[in-house]
Design a protein around this motif. Structure first.
Motif, PDB file in Angstrom:
ATOM      1  N   ASP A  30       0.816  -1.218   0.000  1.00 30.83           N
ATOM      2  CA  ASP A  30       0.000   0.000   0.000  1.00 30.83           C
ATOM      3  C   ASP A  30       0.849   1.268   0.000  1.00 30.83           C
ATOM      4  O   ASP A  30       0.353   2.351   0.291  1.00 30.83           O
ATOM      5  N   HIS A  31       2.137   1.146  -0.335  1.00 28.48           N
ATOM      6  CA  HIS A  31       2.983   2.335  -0.371  1.00 28.48           C
ATOM      7  C   HIS A  31       4.038   2.178  -1.469  1.00 28.48           C
ATOM      8  O   HIS A  31       4.194   1.105  -2.057  1.00 28.48           O
ATOM      9  N   TYR A  32       4.734   3.287  -1.751  1.00 27.27           N
ATOM     10  CA  TYR A  32       5.788   3.279  -2.768  1.00 27.27           C
ATOM     11  C   TYR A  32       7.166   3.309  -2.113  1.00 27.27           C
ATOM     12  O   TYR A  32       7.371   3.982  -1.097  1.00 27.27           O
ATOM     13  N   VAL A  33       8.101   2.583  -2.707  1.00 18.61           N
ATOM     14  CA  VAL A  33       9.497   2.632  -2.283  1.00 18.61           C
ATOM     15  C   VAL A  33      10.249   3.509  -3.288  1.00 18.61           C
ATOM     16  O   VAL A  33      10.230   3.239  -4.495  1.00 18.61           O
ATOM     17  N   ILE A  34      10.872   4.570  -2.785  1.00 24.38           N
ATOM     18  CA  ILE A  34      11.571   5.540  -3.630  1.00 24.38           C
ATOM     19  C   ILE A  34      13.056   5.203  -3.676  1.00 24.38           C
ATOM     20  O   ILE A  34      13.686   4.967  -2.646  1.00 24.38           O
ATOM     21  N   ASN A  35      13.614   5.219  -4.872  1.00 25.43           N
ATOM     22  CA  ASN A  35      15.040   4.946  -5.036  1.00 25.43           C
ATOM     23  C   ASN A  35      15.610   5.932  -6.058  1.00 25.43           C
ATOM     24  O   ASN A  35      15.198   5.937  -7.223  1.00 25.43           O
ATOM     25  N   GLY A  36      16.535   6.772  -5.638  1.00 24.46           N
ATOM     26  CA  GLY A  36      17.122   7.747  -6.550  1.00 24.46           C
ATOM     27  C   GLY A  36      17.761   8.899  -5.808  1.00 24.46           C
ATOM     28  O   GLY A  36      17.902   8.874  -4.584  1.00 24.46           O
ATOM     29  N   GLU A  37      18.146   9.928  -6.553  1.00 27.38           N
ATOM     30  CA  GLU A  37      18.811  11.094  -5.980  1.00 27.38           C
ATOM     31  C   GLU A  37      18.174  12.383  -6.493  1.00 27.38           C
ATOM     32  O   GLU A  37      17.777  12.472  -7.649  1.00 27.38           O
ATOM     33  N   LYS A  38      18.108  13.368  -5.618  1.00 30.87           N
ATOM     34  CA  LYS A  38      17.659  14.712  -5.984  1.00 30.87           C
ATOM     35  C   LYS A  38      18.676  15.709  -5.449  1.00 30.87           C
ATOM     36  O   LYS A  38      19.342  15.455  -4.438  1.00 30.87           O
ATOM     37  N   THR A  39      18.792  16.841  -6.115  1.00 25.96           N
ATOM     38  CA  THR A  39      19.758  17.847  -5.684  1.00 25.96           C
ATOM     39  C   THR A  39      19.240  19.247  -6.015  1.00 25.96           C
ATOM     40  O   THR A  39      18.310  19.399  -6.818  1.00 25.96           O
ATOM     41  N   LEU A  40      19.835  20.250  -5.383  1.00 30.22           N
ATOM     42  CA  LEU A  40      19.491  21.659  -5.651  1.00 30.22           C
ATOM     43  C   LEU A  40      17.997  21.916  -5.511  1.00 30.22           C
ATOM     44  O   LEU A  40      17.369  22.547  -6.368  1.00 30.22           O
ATOM     45  N   ILE A  41      17.417  21.434  -4.420  1.00 30.45           N
ATOM     46  CA  ILE A  41      15.992  21.589  -4.177  1.00 30.45           C
ATOM     47  C   ILE A  41      15.769  22.831  -3.311  1.00 30.45           C
ATOM     48  O   ILE A  41      16.106  22.835  -2.119  1.00 30.45           O
ATOM     49  N   THR A  42      15.217  23.862  -3.879  1.00 28.72           N
ATOM     50  CA  THR A  42      14.994  25.118  -3.156  1.00 28.72           C
ATOM     51  C   THR A  42      14.127  24.880  -1.927  1.00 28.72           C
ATOM     52  O   THR A  42      13.015  24.380  -2.034  1.00 28.72           O
ATOM     53  N   GLY A  43      14.658  25.234  -0.764  1.00 27.34           N
ATOM     54  CA  GLY A  43      13.930  25.069   0.489  1.00 27.34           C
ATOM     55  C   GLY A  43      13.790  23.630   0.938  1.00 27.34           C
ATOM     56  O   GLY A  43      13.101  23.358   1.931  1.00 27.34           O
ATOM     57  N   GLY A  44      14.436  22.706   0.246  1.00 28.18           N
ATOM     58  CA  GLY A  44      14.241  21.290   0.515  1.00 28.18           C
ATOM     59  C   GLY A  44      14.658  20.833   1.900  1.00 28.18           C
ATOM     60  O   GLY A  44      14.009  19.968   2.490  1.00 28.18           O
ATOM     61  N   THR A  45      15.734  21.391   2.440  1.00 24.44           N
ATOM     62  CA  THR A  45      16.230  20.932   3.738  1.00 24.44           C
ATOM     63  C   THR A  45      15.312  21.334   4.884  1.00 24.44           C
ATOM     64  O   THR A  45      15.406  20.762   5.980  1.00 24.44           O
ATOM     65  N   ARG A  46      14.426  22.281   4.647  1.00 18.94           N
ATOM     66  CA  ARG A  46      13.523  22.735   5.702  1.00 18.94           C
ATOM     67  C   ARG A  46      12.053  22.527   5.336  1.00 18.94           C
ATOM     68  O   ARG A  46      11.167  23.026   6.017  1.00 18.94           O
ATOM     69  N   ALA A  47      11.815  21.794   4.276  1.00 16.93           N
ATOM     70  CA  ALA A  47      10.438  21.576   3.820  1.00 16.93           C
ATOM     71  C   ALA A  47       9.717  20.557   4.693  1.00 16.93           C
ATOM     72  O   ALA A  47      10.296  19.555   5.109  1.00 16.93           O
ATOM     73  N   ASP A  48       8.450  20.828   4.960  1.00 18.44           N
ATOM     74  CA  ASP A  48       7.608  19.866   5.663  1.00 18.44           C
ATOM     75  C   ASP A  48       6.983  18.883   4.674  1.00 18.44           C
ATOM     76  O   ASP A  48       6.689  17.744   5.026  1.00 18.44           O
ATOM     77  N   PHE A  49       6.770  19.357   3.442  1.00 17.93           N
ATOM     78  CA  PHE A  49       6.206  18.529   2.387  1.00 17.93           C
ATOM     79  C   PHE A  49       7.024  18.732   1.111  1.00 17.93           C
ATOM     80  O   PHE A  49       7.491  19.837   0.843  1.00 17.93           O
ATOM     81  N   ILE A  50       7.196  17.661   0.343  1.00 21.33           N
ATOM     82  CA  ILE A  50       7.927  17.762  -0.920  1.00 21.33           C
ATOM     83  C   ILE A  50       7.140  17.083  -2.031  1.00 21.33           C
ATOM     84  O   ILE A  50       6.736  15.924  -1.896  1.00 21.33           O
ATOM     85  N   SER A  51       6.900  17.809  -3.119  1.00 17.48           N
ATOM     86  CA  SER A  51       6.334  17.217  -4.328  1.00 17.48           C
ATOM     87  C   SER A  51       7.504  16.614  -5.091  1.00 17.48           C
ATOM     88  O   SER A  51       8.360  17.327  -5.607  1.00 17.48           O
ATOM     89  N   LEU A  52       7.551  15.300  -5.160  1.00 18.90           N
ATOM     90  CA  LEU A  52       8.710  14.585  -5.684  1.00 18.90           C
ATOM     91  C   LEU A  52       8.424  14.033  -7.078  1.00 18.90           C
ATOM     92  O   LEU A  52       7.462  13.291  -7.280  1.00 18.90           O
ATOM     93  N   ALA A  53       9.249  14.424  -8.035  1.00 18.57           N
ATOM     94  CA  ALA A  53       9.112  13.920  -9.414  1.00 18.57           C
ATOM     95  C   ALA A  53       9.834  12.589  -9.531  1.00 18.57           C
ATOM     96  O   ALA A  53      11.055  12.519  -9.333  1.00 18.57           O
ATOM     97  N   VAL A  54       9.101  11.531  -9.851  1.00 20.30           N
ATOM     98  CA  VAL A  54       9.679  10.194  -9.944  1.00 20.30           C
ATOM     99  C   VAL A  54       9.149   9.487 -11.189  1.00 20.30           C
ATOM    100  O   VAL A  54       8.175   9.924 -11.799  1.00 20.30           O
ATOM    101  N   ARG A  55       9.773   8.376 -11.525  1.00 16.64           N
ATOM    102  CA  ARG A  55       9.312   7.542 -12.629  1.00 16.64           C
ATOM    103  C   ARG A  55       8.650   6.282 -12.028  1.00 16.64           C
ATOM    104  O   ARG A  55       9.264   5.574 -11.237  1.00 16.64           O
ATOM    105  N   THR A  56       7.421   6.028 -12.442  1.00 13.72           N
ATOM    106  CA  THR A  56       6.693   4.859 -11.931  1.00 13.72           C
ATOM    107  C   THR A  56       6.516   3.794 -13.000  1.00 13.72           C
ATOM    108  O   THR A  56       6.163   2.655 -12.688  1.00 13.72           O
ATOM    109  N   GLY A  57       6.754   4.165 -14.271  1.00 13.66           N
ATOM    110  CA  GLY A  57       6.578   3.221 -15.370  1.00 13.66           C
ATOM    111  C   GLY A  57       7.894   2.743 -15.935  1.00 13.66           C
ATOM    112  O   GLY A  57       8.893   2.616 -15.216  1.00 13.66           O
ATOM    113  N   GLY A  58       7.920   2.507 -17.253  1.00 17.45           N
ATOM    114  CA  GLY A  58       9.124   2.016 -17.921  1.00 17.45           C
ATOM    115  C   GLY A  58      10.156   3.087 -18.104  1.00 17.45           C
ATOM    116  O   GLY A  58      10.023   4.223 -17.644  1.00 17.45           O
ATOM    117  N   GLU A  59      11.217   2.733 -18.830  1.00 16.24           N
ATOM    118  CA  GLU A  59      12.329   3.663 -19.055  1.00 16.24           C
ATOM    119  C   GLU A  59      11.885   4.813 -19.953  1.00 16.24           C
ATOM    120  O   GLU A  59      11.036   4.629 -20.803  1.00 16.24           O
TER     121      GLU A  59
END
Length: 208
Positions: free
Chosen positions: A179-208
């Motif tokens: 019932d949940h997703y496992v995230i695997n990858g790297e993100k960088t240069l996220i404005t306000g990311g280190t202090r964010a309470d919520f993050i809209s995360l761009a990920v790939r859920t389908g094929g290449e």
């Protein structure tokens, strides 16, 4: 770290040139009474709450949470967002220009980006397709109201070390596990990311 840009000799000329470029494209004579009133309120907010504190925030690498709530109180958090989610009705691109012109006057671009990053973090949640199970509605109710009130911070995570912000070539993946997703990858240069309470995360859920 916010990496705020001070209004010193090295930064201010570039900021002033940027402001002049905007002025060329935006005729202030066309401003409505409502838009002019908004400009005035933003200018007063910047002069009182931001300009006197830029150097101290630069040293600290952050600004106080109270700035978020004060900005929300005068409607800055609602610019460009739907009214049903607390946005300001009729706040089109012209309102964004006014907001950026006034907010950038002290040369504190880091503050501006961090304070207003929710404007790119919330739209994916607002535009998401509802599956009819109530989960999206519950998520919106948990995230959007406190961000719009300035009580919480939201950021958008797209940029990756391998390909910048090229969304067509994202490598971060989300794999459904029960019932949940496992995230695997790297993100960088996220404005306000280190202090964010919520993050809209761009990920790939389908094929290449």
């Amino acid at each position: 770290m916010l990496h705020l840009l001070r209004s010193g000799r090295r930064v201010a000329p570039a900021v002033r040139q940027w402001q002049r470029t905007l002025a060329i494209r935006f005729d202030r004579g066309e401003e409505s009474t409502e838009l002019s009133m908004f400009r005035d309120s933003v200018r007063k907010f910047v002069d009182k709450e931001i300009a006197p504190n830029v150097n101290a925030w630069d040293e600290a690498g952050d600004y106080p949470t109270s700035l978020q709530t004060k900005a929300a109180e005068i409607g800055l958090h609602g610019i460009g967002l739907p009214e049903e989610y607390g946005g300001v009705e009729g706040s089109d691109a012209r309102w964004h220009v006014v907001l950026l012109e006034e907010m950038c006057r002290p040369g504190c671009l880091g503050v501006v980006e961090s304070l207003l990053v929710h404007a790119i973090a919330l739209p994916p949640l607002i535009a998401a397709q509802d599956r009819g199970d109530g989960e999206l509605t519950a998520l919106r109710e948990r995230v959007i109201p406190p961000v719009m009130r300035g009580e919480k911070r939201a950021s958008l995570a797209v940029t990756e070390p391998s390909g910048g912000s090229d969304v067509a070539n994202l490598r971060t993946r989300a794999v459904l596990d029960g019932d949940h997703y496992v995230i695997n990858g790297e993100k960088t240069l996220i404005t306000g990311g280190t202090r964010a309470d919520f993050i809209s995360l761009a990920v790939r859920t389908g094929g290449e």
